[in-house]
Scaffold this active site. Sequence first.
Site, PDB file in Angstrom:
ATOM      1  N   CYS A 131       0.834  -1.111  -0.113  1.00 55.26           N
ATOM      2  CA  CYS A 131       0.024   0.013  -0.130  1.00 55.26           C
ATOM      3  C   CYS A 131       1.006   1.157  -0.057  1.00 55.26           C
ATOM      4  CB  CYS A 131      -1.087  -0.012   1.155  1.00 55.26           C
ATOM      5  SG  CYS A 131      -0.232  -0.477   2.719  1.00 55.26           S
ATOM      6  N   ALA A 132       0.725   2.118   0.925  1.00 50.94           N
ATOM      7  CA  ALA A 132       1.802   3.341   0.986  1.00 50.94           C
ATOM      8  C   ALA A 132       2.760   3.026   1.964  1.00 50.94           C
ATOM      9  CB  ALA A 132       0.819   4.488   1.353  1.00 50.94           C
TER      10      ALA A 132
END
Length: 236
Positions: A131-132
């Site tokens: 994800c981030a």
Amino acid sequence: MTVTDIDVLPNLRDLGGLPASDGRRTRPGVLYRSALPAPGDARPTAVAEWPVRTVVDLRSPREFAARTHPLQSDSTAVHLIPLLTDTEVTAPSQGARLADIYQGILINAGEQLADVLQVAATAPGPVLLHCAAGKDRTGIAVALLLRIAGVEPGDIIADYVSTNEHMPAVLARITRFAPELGRAHPHDRDRRGAVPDAIEGVLAQWETYPGGIHAWARANGATNETIRRWIERFTE
């Protein structure tokens, strides 16, 4: 060119070698996890096979659209499977417990988690989930895949918590390579790091669901065949 720490994809690891049920172990070279890849990353030494053949990007559509995915190529397919909406990603989270945010993902993104399982079970490997920060959304998706394969909760929690070793590098990379995330992504959530009781709550939901994790996955759209294929693929 000198390779510095910020040029190396942080929180990258192969999830092979973990004990699973019936004396089996998870197979190396099948499933990786990491934080957000960046353009120009040095070839990693933390995993044996690179580049991966399949990427599952768990970010929201707006995060994903900010720039072309750096791993997208003729030999690497990237699947966008958001576990949070754009609004949920940018919503202020001061005071919100990570455990509650995680429970919201189970409630609102169960079908997406089943989609992650489908890709992991059928797409060419290695498969990379990110994800981030590679902590929250990735942590839940990885927990699902590990638990379905029979990895015990204690080992899942240990893998999840090990992300804390990489958080300084993760935050530095977001600031440098994804400044739009630095403005929109609630860093207070990331600064809290990986909180054990958050993933423990997720695992508890699956353990107490009638029929367990496999039944929960089926209720959210997974098939018995997908579950079987994932266990066969990921364990030895």
